[in-house]
Design a protein around this motif. Structure first.
Motif: not given
Length: 199
Positions: A55-65
């Motif tokens: 979801e872009g800047s500041g989102d830490e979900w990509p590392s969880v994904h």
């Protein structure tokens, strides 16, 4: 083989999490099955609302994904609040929704992965929470083995939390170890005989 435990407690680290304590029994069981276990407490991360994997800047979900894609086994651990999964668990599921349309070799990325659920709370509602999370993970593509859950609750009305009493712990622990064995067995079966590509 790798497992990822996503703790959906509302308590930020280092505050004690009842949910983490029960999930720890499942993690111990997985390690007995020679599974490498990694933990994440999602409330400690800045996870933006949304239904994409980034979801872009500041989102830490990509590392969880990325960790989800590296793990054959997923354990979702959540407290019960008002008879429902925590708001953190709900946000997790909303972000995982993107995985339905993501593919790996022609299959949804969650195929050939297994998942289970751990629930704690000093109120009823564990079976409802298990069915909500398990059903959503099945929609996303995870395989949910038989008896891939454990829970602890105090029963109707207010009362002590998991860490404040020994009541019911033996049953929850036995069920948690059975959960771990079932998750590992089905993950190995899918590794040996993966779900084929559709069409």
């Amino acid at each position: 083989m790798r497992a990822l435990v996503l703790n959906c407690t509302l308590k930020a680290s280092p505050e004690r999490s009842n949910t983490e304590q029960l999930a720890g029994i499942v993690a111990d069981g997985l390690q007995r099955e020679k599974v490498e276990v990694e933990w994440l407490r999602l409330v400690d991360l800045a996870i933006s609302p949304g239904v994409t994997s980034d979801e872009g800047s500041g989102d830490e979900w990509p590392s969880v994904h990325e960790k989800l894609l590296r793990s054959e086994i997923l354990v979702v651990a959540t407290p019960t609040w008002l008879g429902r999964p925590s708001s953190v668990a709900q946000r997790m599921l909303e972000r995982m929704d993107a995985m339905i349309s993501e593919t790996d070799d022609g299959r949804p990325v969650a195929y050939n992965r297994v998942a289970g659920v751990v629930v704690t709370g000093n109120e009823d509602g564990a079976h409802h929470v298990i069915s909500e999370i398990g059903g959503a993970l099945g929609d996303i593509g995870y395989t949910i083995p038989g008896q891939a859950w454990t829970y602890w609750n105090r029963g109707p009305g207010p009362g002590p939390s998991y860490s404040e009493t020994a009541e019911g712990h033996d049953w929850s622990a036995r069920t948690g170890l059975a959960m771990a064995a079932n998750l590992a067995a089905v993950a190995r079966a899918l590794e040996a005989h993966p779900i084929p590509k559709n069409g």
